[in-house]
Design an enzyme around this catalytic site. Structure first.
Site, short mmCIF file in Angstrom:
data_model
loop_
_atom_site.label_atom_id
_atom_site.label_comp_id
_atom_site.label_asym_id
_atom_site.label_seq_id
_atom_site.Cartn_x
_atom_site.Cartn_y
_atom_site.Cartn_z
N TRP A 1 -1.64 25.78 -24.03
CA TRP A 1 -1.17 24.39 -24.20
C TRP A 1 -1.88 23.43 -23.24
CZ3 TRP A 1 1.84 28.75 -23.75
CH2 TRP A 1 2.57 29.13 -24.87
N ASP A 2 -2.83 23.92 -22.45
CA ASP A 2 -3.48 23.11 -21.41
C ASP A 2 -2.47 22.63 -20.37
OD1 ASP A 2 -5.51 21.91 -20.02
OD2 ASP A 2 -5.73 20.20 -21.34
N TYR A 3 -1.52 23.50 -20.03
CA TYR A 3 -0.56 23.21 -18.96
C TYR A 3 -1.12 23.67 -17.62
CZ TYR A 3 3.26 22.30 -22.35
OH TYR A 3 4.06 21.79 -23.34
N ASP A 4 -2.42 23.47 -17.40
CA ASP A 4 -3.02 23.92 -16.14
C ASP A 4 -2.37 23.21 -14.95
OD1 ASP A 4 -4.09 21.50 -17.00
OD2 ASP A 4 -6.07 21.89 -16.22
#
Length: 820
Positions: free
Chosen positions: A490-493
Site C-alpha cells: 500500500w506504500d505505507y512506508d
C-alpha cells in the site's frame, strides 16, 4: 395584453422559475439516488429527489400543497442529517445548506403562490432563514471538531538543565526531537514577532523542485540548501550571504529536494572510531580492489586538513556525497576524490534513459566521525530497482566503513568484484535517529519496490519492509527490527524520523523510548534498547482478498496503547461535497470502489487507500516538548484510488509514468501496472469530510490525546484556478513538521495557507501567525545567535504542495529591539 394580465404574468414567473429549479434538482437527485440505491447506498436521495420533483410540479401548477411537500422534505432532511452525522458542523453543510438557500427562495415567492396574502409571514420566514444562512457562513469561519485540552501539563524535565546547542542535525539533535531549550520568545511576547531578514536563493522551486529545506545553524552562520543542492551560508543576524557553493547538479525532472545538510567538526568528536587511524591504508586497498571512490587521508595539520576544520556534509540528487568547508564554501579536497564520494558504487544500474532511479533527498546523518546514508528509489518502476542498502562512511576521509544490505547480510562493505548490492530492497529515504549511549542508529524503512504488488519478494527482506530497524553504529549489524506493516503493498512506508525520548516509568526513573509515527496514523511507542512495545500493540485480522499472484498477511499491527489520528474507516456517511450534488456523486463513487478498510489490497477494481500513501504522518515527523512530555503532530487525511491493470491491456508507450496521484506506475517484472487517482468530487474537492489535516498533541506519559485542531485554512487555496480568499479553517493536509521550545511554543508552517504559526503546546491555540510571501512545506527551525543573543525562527518558503505560487525565500523572524 391588458395591464391586469401583464401584472399576473410578472407575478407568476418567480414561482415558475422556482418550480422548474426544484423539478430539475429533483430529477437529478432521483436519478442519482436510484443509482446509489442499486449500489447498496442510502435511500435518502431517491426519496428526497422524488419529493422535490413533486414539489416542483406543484409549484408550476401554483398549488399551495407545494409548500407543504417542500417543507416536509426539508424537515425530513434535517432529521436524516442529524441521524447520519449528529451535530458535526462540516458534514452538515452539504446536507442542510441547500435547503436553507431553497427555503429562503421559497419564502420570498410564497406571496406569489396562488395569490397568497401571507406576505408578512412569508417575508418574516425569509428573514429568519437569511439569518440562518448568515449564521452558517459565520460558522464556517470558526474551528470545528476541536478537542480541547482538559488540564495544563506538569513539567517532567527542566530545559534549564540542558545547554543550548547549535542546530547541527535535521531534527536539531541526533534524537530527532526538534526541541530547543530556549524561552526568549514566549507566550507573552510572541505576538510581537516581526521579519528580521529575508534571503532569496535565486532558485525558484518549480517543476520537479520543492523547497523543503530545514536550515542548519552553526555558530553565527545559517546554512541553506536548495532543491538543486546549491549551498548558501548566511549571517545569522542579518541574513547576508557569506558564500555560495554550487555542485552543478542537473535538474533531474523528477524529484528535486534537499531537506537538510549535516555537520562535522573533527576536533569536537569525543568518541571517534578506531578506523580513522588506518583510513589511508584501507582507502588505498579499497581503491585497488573495488574501484572505490576515496583517496588517502591528508596528514594531520596539512593545509587541506586545516582548511576544513569545520565541514558541511551534503548529499546530492545526482548521488554524490560532498564535504564543503563551513567557513569558505570550498570543497574539502582531502575527502573522497577532490571532496566527493560517488554513491552509485556497488548499486549496479541506476540510470534509465537519463532518469536516475536513486536519489538523496533527506539530510545525511552525521554521528561521531561517521556519515550514515540511505537513499530514495523511484517508486513503482520495477522489481529491478537500485538497492536500499544503508552505508556508513568515514567523515574524515570518505572511506566506506560498513554496509547493511538486508538482502545479502553477509556483505559488510562493497559487494564482491562483479557483484552488486541486492536490487529493489526496502530503502531508507527519510532520516534516522541515533542514541549515543546505546550506540544504536534507528532506521525508518520503506516498503519494497515496486510498492503495490509483492508476489515475488524474498523472505530475506520482507521482515525489514516498512519497519524501524536498529543497527549497531560500530558494525552496521542489525540489533532489532519492529515492523509497522507486514508485506506492505500500500506504500505505507515509514516516512517520519523516529524521535528518541526518555519517558517516566512511574517509579522515579525513565524508560528509553522511541516514538515512531506512520503513514497509517498509528503511533508506536517502543523501548529503543530492544524494540519491544512500551504501549500495547495488537495484531488484528485484515481482509484477505488480493490480486493474482500476490498474498496478504493474516494480521497487521495496531498500536492500541497510543492514540491514532485519522484512522477511522470511511463509510458512505463520511462522503462530502460543497453541494448535495457532489456529495451524492461521492457517495456513488465510494460505493463503486473496492474498500474494506485500510488494508484493502489493490485489485483490478478501483481500490480506495485510506489514510493514504501520503499519510497519516509523513516526513515532517514529530516535535517533542521534552519539558512537558508532549508530542506535537500534524497529519494528512486524503485518500487515493489505485487500480491494477494487466500489462497486456495497456499501451505502455502512453503511460504517464510520474509519481503519485495522476500517474501510472509501470511496475516492470510484475503482472500489472497501477494507476493512481485522487478521490475527489466533480468539483475537485476531496470526497471525505473535513478536516483533511489537523494539529494535535499527545501526552507521552498518560498516552492520551491532549488536544486537536484543524490545520490551516482555505485562504490561499485555488480551485480550478480561482482563489476566493476565504479563511475557512477546515483543516488542510500538511507537510513539514514543527519545532518546540522550552517556552511552551510550537512553530509550524506546512499548511496550505501562507503562514508561519506559533501555537501554545498546552492548548493548541494559535498565539501568532506571520504572513509568508508564498506557502511553505519545510519544517522551521530556531536558534539563539551567539553574536547578538537574539532568538530567531527561520523557515524556507518555496510554495505549498498544491499551490502554483512558487518562490525561493528564506525568512527569519525575531522580536524587536535588542536581546534580553
Amino acid at each position: 395584453m391588458s395591464t391586469t394580465e401583464d401584472k399576473a404574468v410578472r407575478a407568476r414567473w418567480p414561482v415558475t422559475l422556482f418550480g422548474i429549479a426544484l423539478a430539475v434538482i429533483g430529477l437529478v437527485l432521483t436519478g442519482g439516488g436510484a443509482w446509489l440505491l442499486v449500489l447498496g447506498g442510502s435511500w435518502y436521495y431517491l426519496l428526497a429527489g422524488l419529493a422535490l420533483l413533486v414539489a416542483g410540479v406543484l409549484y408550476l401548477q401554483r398549488r399551495p400543497a407545494a409548500v407543504w411537500v417542500f417543507a416536509l422534505t426539508a424537515l425530513g432532511t434535517l432529521a436524516w442529517a442529524y441521524w447520519e452525522v449528529g451535530a458535526s458542523f462540516w458534514p452538515l453543510v452539504p446536507r442542510l445548506a441547500p435547503f436553507l438557500a431553497l427555503g429562503f427562495v421559497a419564502a420570498l415567492v410564497q406571496p406569489r403562490l396562488s395569490q397568497s396574502r401571507s406576505v408578512a409571514g412569508a417575508y418574516g420566514l425569509a428573514a429568519v432563514l437569511a439569518v440562518g444562512i448568515a449564521a452558517g457562513f459565520g460558522g464556517m469561519l470558526s474551528e470545528h471538531g476541536v478537542i480541547e485540552a482538559k488540564a495544563a501539563p506538569q513539567k517532567v524535565q527542566d530545559a534549564a538543565a540542558r545547554p543550548l546547542a547549535d542546530w547541527t542535525h535535521y531534527g536539531y539533535n541526533a534524537a530527532g526531537t526538534r526541541f530547543v531549550p530556549t524561552e526568549q520568545i514566549n507566550k507573552e511576547n510572541v505576538d510581537a514577532l516581526q521579519v528580521a531578514w529575508t534571503y532569496r536563493t535565486g532558485e525558484i522551486a518549480e517543476g520537479a523542485s520543492e523547497f523543503q529545506n530545514t536550515p542548519s545553524q552553526i555558530g553565527d552562520t545559517v546554512y541553506v540548501c536548495t532543491p538543486l543542492n546549491k549551498l548558501v551560508a548566511l549571517d545569522a543576524d542579518s541574513g547576508a550571504e557569506r558564500w555560495k557553493f554550487d555542485p552543478q547538479v542537473t535538474d533531474r525532472k523528477t524529484w528535486n529536494r534537499c531537506r537538510g545538510v549535516g555537520y562535522y567538526e573533527p576536533a569536537a568528536v569525543s568518541q571517534p572510531f578506531a578506523f580513522a587511524e588506518d583510513a589511508a591504508r584501507q582507502a588505498v586497498a579499497a581503491t585497488d580492489e573495488a574501484d572505490a571512490t576515496v583517496a588517502p587521508a591528508e596528514a594531520a595539520g596539512s593545509p587541506a586538513a586545516q582548511a576544513c576544520a569545520r565541514r558541511i556534509v551534503m548529499t546530492t540528487i545526482d548521488a554524490r556525497l560532498l564535504q564543503i568547508d563551513a567557513d569558505t564554501g570550498k570543497l574539502c579536497e582531502a575527502f573522497g576524490k577532490g571532496g566527493a564520494v560517488d554513491l552509485t558504487t556497488g548499486l549496479g544500474k541506476v540510470d534509465y534513459d537519463g532518469v536516475l532511479w536513486y536519489y538523496l533527498t533527506s539530510a545525511p546523518t552525521v554521528v561521531r566521525n561517521m556519515i550514515i546514508l540511505g537513499g530514495w528509489t523511484f517508486d513503482g518502476r520495477s522489481v529491478d530497482e537500485p538497492s536500499g542498502v544503508i552505508r556508513a562512511y568515514s567523515a574524515d576521509t570518505g572511506e566506506l566503513i560498513w554496509a547493511w544490505d538486508m538482502g545479502q547480510p553477509e556483505i559488510t562493505k562493497l559487494p564482491p568484484e562483479g557483484g552488486q548490492y541486492s536490487r529493489a530492497t526496502p530503502n531508507v529515504w527519510s532520516t534516522p535517529a541515533f542514541d549515543e549511549e546505546l550506540g544504536l542508529i534507528y532506521l525508518p524503512t520503506g516498503n519494497q519496490q515496486p510498492d503495490f504488488w509483492g508476489g515475488n519478494r524474498p523472505e530475506t527482506t520482507e521482515k525489514h519492509s516498512s519497519a524501524v530497524v536498529a543497527l549497531d553504529i560500530a558494525t552496521g549489524r542489525e540489533r532489532w527490527t519492529f515492523q509497522t506493516v507486514h508485506h506492505d503493498i500500500w506504500d505505507y512506508d515509514v516516512a517520519s524520523q523516529p524521535a528518541l525520548y526518555d519517558i517516566p516509568d512511574g517509579k522515579g526513573g525513565t524508560l528509553p523510548a522511541l516514538v515512531q509515527l506512520t503513514k497509517r496514523g498509528q503511533i508506536f511507542l517502543l523501548d529503543r534498547r530492544d524494540g519491544k512495545p512500551l504501549a500495547e500493540v495488537v495484531e488484528k485480522p485484515v481482509p484477505q482478498d488480493v490480486a493474482e499472484g500476490d498474498w496478504v498477511a493474516k494480521t497487521q499491527p495496531y498500536s492500541t496503547g497510543m492514540p491514532a489520528l485519522g484512522t477511522e474507516p470511511l463509510t458512505e456517511r463520511d462522503m462530502w461535497g460543497a453541494t448535495f450534488f457532489d456529495q451524492l456523486a461521492c457517495r456513488i463513487a465510494f460505493r463503486k470502489l473496492n474498500y474494506q478498510g485500510e488494508f484493502t489490497a489493490p485489485s483490478l477494481k478501483p481500490t480506495l487507500i485510506y489514510p493514504g500513501y501520503y499519510g497519516g504522518f509523513n516526513w515532517g515527523s514529530a516535535a517533542v516538548d521534552e519539558d512537558r512530555g508532549y508530542l506535537f503532530l500534524n497529519d494528512i487525511r486524503i485518500p487515493q484510488v489505485v487500480t491494477l491493470i494487466p500489462h497486456s491491456e495497456i499501451d505502455e508507450s502512453k503511460l504517464v509514468a510520474g509519481h503519485g496521484v495522476g500517474s501510472t506506475y509501470p511496475m516492470h517484472g510484475t503482472p500489472f501496472v497501477i494507476d493512481h487517482a485522487a478521490f475527489n468530487s466533480p468539483l475537485g474537492i476531496p470526497c471525505n469530510a473535513p478536516p483533511w489535516g489537523v494539529f494535535a498533541a499527545v501526552d507521552l506519559q498518560s498516552r492520551q490525546l491532549v488536544w486537536q485542531r484543524p490545520a490551516g485554512t482555505l485562504e490561499d487555496v485555488r480551485l480550478h484556478g480561482l482563489n476566493f480568499h476565504l479563511p475557512l479553517p477546515v483543516g488542510m493536509p500538511t507537510l513539514g513538521g514543527g519545532v518546540a521550545t522550552a517556552s511552551g511554543l510550537v512553530f509550524y508552517a506546512g499548511t496550505q495557507d501562507y503562514y508561519l504559526r506559533a501555537l501554545d503546546i498546552e492548548s493548541g491555540k494559535e498565539l501568532w501567525k506571520g504572513r509568508l510571501p508564498v506557502g511553505g512545506q519545510a519544517s522551521p527551525m530556531t536558534y539563539v545567535s551567539p553574536k547578538s543573543g537574539k532568538q530567531y525562527v527561520v523557515i524556507a518558503a518555496g510554495g505549498a504542495r498544491q499551490s502554483p505560487d512558487r518562490g525561493d525565500y528564506v525568512v527569519a523572524y525575531t522580536l524587536p529591539g535588542t536581546a534580553q
